[in-house]
Scaffold this motif. Sequence first.
Motif, PDB file in Angstrom:
ATOM      1  N   VAL A  21       0.858  -1.192   0.000  1.00 19.16           N
ATOM      2  CA  VAL A  21       0.000   0.000   0.000  1.00 19.16           C
ATOM      3  C   VAL A  21       0.889   1.235   0.000  1.00 19.16           C
ATOM      4  O   VAL A  21       1.803   1.356   0.813  1.00 19.16           O
ATOM      5  CB  VAL A  21      -0.924   0.000   1.219  1.00 19.16           C
ATOM      6  N   THR A  22       0.619   2.144  -0.905  1.00 18.57           N
ATOM      7  CA  THR A  22       1.468   3.317  -1.057  1.00 18.57           C
ATOM      8  C   THR A  22       0.751   4.601  -0.655  1.00 18.57           C
ATOM      9  O   THR A  22      -0.477   4.710  -0.764  1.00 18.57           O
ATOM     10  CB  THR A  22       1.964   3.457  -2.499  1.00 18.57           C
ATOM     11  N   VAL A  23       1.541   5.535  -0.190  1.00 18.56           N
ATOM     12  CA  VAL A  23       1.086   6.898   0.074  1.00 18.56           C
ATOM     13  C   VAL A  23       2.059   7.822  -0.642  1.00 18.56           C
ATOM     14  O   VAL A  23       3.271   7.695  -0.476  1.00 18.56           O
ATOM     15  CB  VAL A  23       1.062   7.211   1.577  1.00 18.56           C
ATOM     16  N   VAL A  24       1.535   8.737  -1.436  1.00 20.25           N
ATOM     17  CA  VAL A  24       2.378   9.657  -2.206  1.00 20.25           C
ATOM     18  C   VAL A  24       1.928  11.076  -1.895  1.00 20.25           C
ATOM     19  O   VAL A  24       0.723  11.364  -1.867  1.00 20.25           O
ATOM     20  CB  VAL A  24       2.261   9.371  -3.714  1.00 20.25           C
ATOM     21  N   SER A  25       2.884  11.954  -1.654  1.00 19.77           N
ATOM     22  CA  SER A  25       2.522  13.326  -1.312  1.00 19.77           C
ATOM     23  C   SER A  25       1.848  14.019  -2.484  1.00 19.77           C
ATOM     24  O   SER A  25       2.085  13.698  -3.648  1.00 19.77           O
ATOM     25  CB  SER A  25       3.773  14.102  -0.882  1.00 19.77           C
ATOM     26  N   GLU A  26       1.029  14.993  -2.166  1.00 24.56           N
ATOM     27  CA  GLU A  26       0.313  15.732  -3.205  1.00 24.56           C
ATOM     28  C   GLU A  26       1.282  16.446  -4.143  1.00 24.56           C
ATOM     29  O   GLU A  26       1.006  16.595  -5.327  1.00 24.56           O
ATOM     30  CB  GLU A  26      -0.631  16.744  -2.564  1.00 24.56           C
ATOM     31  N   ALA A  27       2.420  16.854  -3.618  1.00 23.74           N
ATOM     32  CA  ALA A  27       3.381  17.614  -4.422  1.00 23.74           C
ATOM     33  C   ALA A  27       3.956  16.797  -5.577  1.00 23.74           C
ATOM     34  O   ALA A  27       4.389  17.368  -6.581  1.00 23.74           O
ATOM     35  CB  ALA A  27       4.517  18.111  -3.530  1.00 23.74           C
ATOM     36  N   VAL A  28       3.957  15.475  -5.422  1.00 24.06           N
ATOM     37  CA  VAL A  28       4.574  14.636  -6.456  1.00 24.06           C
ATOM     38  C   VAL A  28       3.606  13.621  -7.044  1.00 24.06           C
ATOM     39  O   VAL A  28       3.987  12.840  -7.922  1.00 24.06           O
ATOM     40  CB  VAL A  28       5.821  13.910  -5.903  1.00 24.06           C
ATOM     41  N   LYS A  29       2.366  13.637  -6.590  1.00 27.55           N
ATOM     42  CA  LYS A  29       1.390  12.657  -7.071  1.00 27.55           C
ATOM     43  C   LYS A  29       1.232  12.766  -8.580  1.00 27.55           C
ATOM     44  O   LYS A  29       1.160  13.861  -9.132  1.00 27.55           O
ATOM     45  CB  LYS A  29       0.057  12.878  -6.366  1.00 27.55           C
ATOM     46  N   GLY A  30       1.217  11.605  -9.224  1.00 26.52           N
ATOM     47  CA  GLY A  30       1.102  11.576 -10.677  1.00 26.52           C
ATOM     48  C   GLY A  30       2.434  11.665 -11.394  1.00 26.52           C
ATOM     49  O   GLY A  30       2.511  11.425 -12.600  1.00 26.52           O
ATOM     50  N   ARG A  31       3.491  12.006 -10.665  1.00 24.27           N
ATOM     51  CA  ARG A  31       4.823  12.102 -11.275  1.00 24.27           C
ATOM     52  C   ARG A  31       5.797  11.084 -10.681  1.00 24.27           C
ATOM     53  O   ARG A  31       6.663  10.574 -11.381  1.00 24.27           O
ATOM     54  CB  ARG A  31       5.399  13.509 -11.087  1.00 24.27           C
ATOM     55  N   PHE A  32       5.682  10.829  -9.405  1.00 19.97           N
ATOM     56  CA  PHE A  32       6.579   9.907  -8.706  1.00 19.97           C
ATOM     57  C   PHE A  32       5.824   8.643  -8.333  1.00 19.97           C
ATOM     58  O   PHE A  32       4.626   8.678  -8.033  1.00 19.97           O
ATOM     59  CB  PHE A  32       7.115  10.524  -7.409  1.00 19.97           C
ATOM     60  N   SER A  33       6.528   7.527  -8.304  1.00 16.74           N
ATOM     61  CA  SER A  33       5.953   6.276  -7.808  1.00 16.74           C
ATOM     62  C   SER A  33       6.984   5.527  -6.984  1.00 16.74           C
ATOM     63  O   SER A  33       8.178   5.614  -7.247  1.00 16.74           O
ATOM     64  CB  SER A  33       5.450   5.410  -8.961  1.00 16.74           C
ATOM     65  N   ILE A  34       6.504   4.800  -5.986  1.00 15.48           N
ATOM     66  CA  ILE A  34       7.375   4.063  -5.081  1.00 15.48           C
ATOM     67  C   ILE A  34       7.105   2.572  -5.221  1.00 15.48           C
ATOM     68  O   ILE A  34       5.958   2.152  -5.448  1.00 15.48           O
ATOM     69  CB  ILE A  34       7.165   4.539  -3.620  1.00 15.48           C
ATOM     70  N   SER A  35       8.149   1.792  -5.093  1.00 18.47           N
ATOM     71  CA  SER A  35       8.008   0.338  -5.132  1.00 18.47           C
ATOM     72  C   SER A  35       9.066  -0.272  -4.223  1.00 18.47           C
ATOM     73  O   SER A  35       9.992   0.428  -3.784  1.00 18.47           O
ATOM     74  CB  SER A  35       8.150  -0.192  -6.561  1.00 18.47           C
ATOM     75  N   ARG A  36       8.937  -1.561  -3.959  1.00 16.66           N
ATOM     76  CA  ARG A  36       9.911  -2.225  -3.098  1.00 16.66           C
ATOM     77  C   ARG A  36      10.143  -3.643  -3.586  1.00 16.66           C
ATOM     78  O   ARG A  36       9.291  -4.241  -4.252  1.00 16.66           O
ATOM     79  CB  ARG A  36       9.464  -2.220  -1.634  1.00 16.66           C
ATOM     80  N   ASP A  37      11.298  -4.163  -3.223  1.00 15.06           N
ATOM     81  CA  ASP A  37      11.660  -5.544  -3.528  1.00 15.06           C
ATOM     82  C   ASP A  37      12.106  -6.172  -2.215  1.00 15.06           C
ATOM     83  O   ASP A  37      13.222  -5.925  -1.750  1.00 15.06           O
ATOM     84  CB  ASP A  37      12.784  -5.579  -4.572  1.00 15.06           C
ATOM     85  N   ASP A  38      11.243  -6.944  -1.609  1.00 16.86           N
ATOM     86  CA  ASP A  38      11.539  -7.488  -0.289  1.00 16.86           C
ATOM     87  C   ASP A  38      12.642  -8.551  -0.334  1.00 16.86           C
ATOM     88  O   ASP A  38      13.309  -8.782   0.671  1.00 16.86           O
ATOM     89  CB  ASP A  38      10.276  -8.068   0.339  1.00 16.86           C
ATOM     90  N   ALA A  39      12.841  -9.176  -1.478  1.00 19.30           N
ATOM     91  CA  ALA A  39      13.923 -10.155  -1.584  1.00 19.30           C
ATOM     92  C   ALA A  39      15.286  -9.472  -1.481  1.00 19.30           C
ATOM     93  O   ALA A  39      16.258 -10.081  -1.036  1.00 19.30           O
ATOM     94  CB  ALA A  39      13.825 -10.912  -2.898  1.00 19.30           C
ATOM     95  N   ARG A  40      15.331  -8.219  -1.888  1.00 25.52           N
ATOM     96  CA  ARG A  40      16.572  -7.439  -1.823  1.00 25.52           C
ATOM     97  C   ARG A  40      16.556  -6.419  -0.694  1.00 25.52           C
ATOM     98  O   ARG A  40      17.513  -5.667  -0.548  1.00 25.52           O
ATOM     99  CB  ARG A  40      16.795  -6.719  -3.156  1.00 25.52           C
TER     100      ARG A  40
END
Length: 120
Positions: free
Chosen positions: A55-74
Amino acid sequence: VQLQASGGGVVRSGGSLRLSCTASGTIFSIGDMGWYRQAPGKQRELVATITGSGVTVVSEAVKGRFSISRDDARFAVYLQMNSLQPDDTAVYLCNAQRVDAGRYKFPERWGQGTLVTVSS
Protein backbone atom coordinates in the motif's frame (compact mmCIF):
# COMPACT_ATOMS: atom_id res chain seq x y z
CA VAL A 1 21.85 -2.53 9.49
CA GLN A 2 22.59 0.25 7.03
CA LEU A 3 20.56 1.84 4.25
CA GLN A 4 22.44 2.87 1.12
CA ALA A 5 20.71 5.26 -1.28
CA SER A 6 21.81 5.88 -4.85
CA GLY A 7 20.58 7.22 -8.16
CA GLY A 8 20.64 10.96 -7.56
CA GLY A 9 22.17 13.40 -9.99
CA VAL A 10 21.61 16.44 -12.14
CA VAL A 11 18.72 16.40 -14.59
CA ARG A 12 16.92 18.98 -16.68
CA SER A 13 13.36 20.00 -15.99
CA GLY A 14 11.01 17.38 -17.39
CA GLY A 15 13.55 14.60 -17.02
CA SER A 16 13.46 11.40 -14.98
CA LEU A 17 15.53 9.67 -12.34
CA ARG A 18 15.16 6.42 -10.41
CA LEU A 19 16.40 6.31 -6.85
CA SER A 20 17.32 3.05 -5.14
CA CYS A 21 17.86 2.26 -1.48
CA THR A 22 19.07 -1.08 -0.23
CA ALA A 23 19.35 -2.28 3.33
CA SER A 24 22.41 -4.33 4.22
CA GLY A 25 23.26 -6.53 7.15
CA THR A 26 21.48 -9.44 8.75
CA ILE A 27 17.82 -8.67 8.10
CA PHE A 28 14.74 -10.83 8.53
CA SER A 29 12.04 -8.32 7.68
CA ILE A 30 11.30 -4.64 7.21
CA GLY A 31 8.00 -2.88 7.79
CA ASP A 32 7.10 0.32 5.98
CA MET A 33 9.72 1.88 3.72
CA GLY A 34 9.75 5.35 2.31
CA TRP A 35 11.42 8.36 0.81
CA TYR A 36 11.68 11.83 2.30
CA ARG A 37 13.39 14.92 0.97
CA GLN A 38 14.96 18.04 2.36
CA ALA A 39 15.60 21.10 0.26
CA PRO A 40 18.06 23.81 1.37
CA GLY A 41 16.51 25.95 4.08
CA LYS A 42 13.39 23.81 4.29
CA GLN A 43 12.12 21.13 6.62
CA ARG A 44 12.25 17.47 5.76
CA GLU A 45 9.06 16.34 4.03
CA LEU A 46 7.47 13.05 3.14
CA VAL A 47 7.63 12.05 -0.52
CA ALA A 48 6.18 8.54 -0.54
CA THR A 49 5.85 5.45 1.63
CA ILE A 50 5.00 1.82 0.98
CA THR A 51 3.86 -0.82 3.43
CA GLY A 52 4.95 -4.44 3.48
CA SER A 53 1.76 -5.36 1.67
CA GLY A 54 2.35 -2.78 -1.05
CA VAL A 55 0.00 0.00 0.00
CA THR A 56 1.47 3.32 -1.06
CA VAL A 57 1.09 6.90 0.07
CA VAL A 58 2.38 9.66 -2.21
CA SER A 59 2.52 13.33 -1.31
CA GLU A 60 0.31 15.73 -3.21
CA ALA A 61 3.38 17.61 -4.42
CA VAL A 62 4.57 14.64 -6.46
CA LYS A 63 1.39 12.66 -7.07
CA GLY A 64 1.10 11.58 -10.68
CA ARG A 65 4.82 12.10 -11.28
CA PHE A 66 6.58 9.91 -8.71
CA SER A 67 5.95 6.28 -7.81
CA ILE A 68 7.38 4.06 -5.08
CA SER A 69 8.01 0.34 -5.13
CA ARG A 70 9.91 -2.22 -3.10
CA ASP A 71 11.66 -5.54 -3.53
CA ASP A 72 11.54 -7.49 -0.29
CA ALA A 73 13.92 -10.16 -1.58
CA ARG A 74 16.57 -7.44 -1.82
CA PHE A 75 15.32 -5.35 1.13
CA ALA A 76 15.17 -2.45 -1.32
CA VAL A 77 12.89 0.47 -2.02
CA TYR A 78 12.78 2.51 -5.22
CA LEU A 79 11.48 5.91 -6.24
CA GLN A 80 10.71 6.52 -9.90
CA MET A 81 10.64 10.24 -10.53
CA ASN A 82 9.21 11.57 -13.79
CA SER A 83 8.50 15.07 -15.05
CA LEU A 84 11.01 16.48 -12.58
CA GLN A 85 10.78 20.18 -11.78
CA PRO A 86 13.27 22.59 -10.18
CA ASP A 87 11.17 22.50 -6.97
CA ASP A 88 12.05 18.80 -6.67
CA THR A 89 15.69 19.72 -6.02
CA ALA A 90 16.61 18.26 -2.62
CA VAL A 91 18.50 15.59 -0.76
CA TYR A 92 16.35 12.46 -0.88
CA LEU A 93 16.57 10.15 2.12
CA CYS A 94 15.27 6.63 2.43
CA ASN A 95 13.66 5.31 5.57
CA ALA A 96 12.87 1.87 6.90
CA GLN A 97 10.53 1.11 9.82
CA ARG A 98 10.48 -1.88 12.13
CA VAL A 99 13.67 -3.51 10.91
CA ASP A 100 14.00 -7.02 12.31
CA ALA A 101 17.68 -7.92 12.42
CA GLY A 102 17.20 -10.96 14.60
CA ARG A 103 18.89 -10.20 17.87
CA TYR A 104 18.39 -6.49 17.22
CA LYS A 105 15.16 -4.81 16.25
CA PHE A 106 15.34 -1.22 15.03
CA PRO A 107 12.21 0.95 15.17
CA GLU A 108 13.62 3.09 12.37
CA ARG A 109 16.67 3.42 10.13
CA TRP A 110 17.68 6.23 7.76
CA GLY A 111 19.90 6.21 4.70
CA GLN A 112 22.54 8.87 4.10
CA GLY A 113 20.65 10.65 1.31
CA THR A 114 21.23 11.20 -2.36
CA LEU A 115 21.17 14.65 -3.99
CA VAL A 116 18.78 15.39 -6.83
CA THR A 117 19.28 18.64 -8.70
CA VAL A 118 16.79 19.71 -11.35
CA SER A 119 17.85 22.55 -13.63
CA SER A 120 15.37 24.77 -15.43
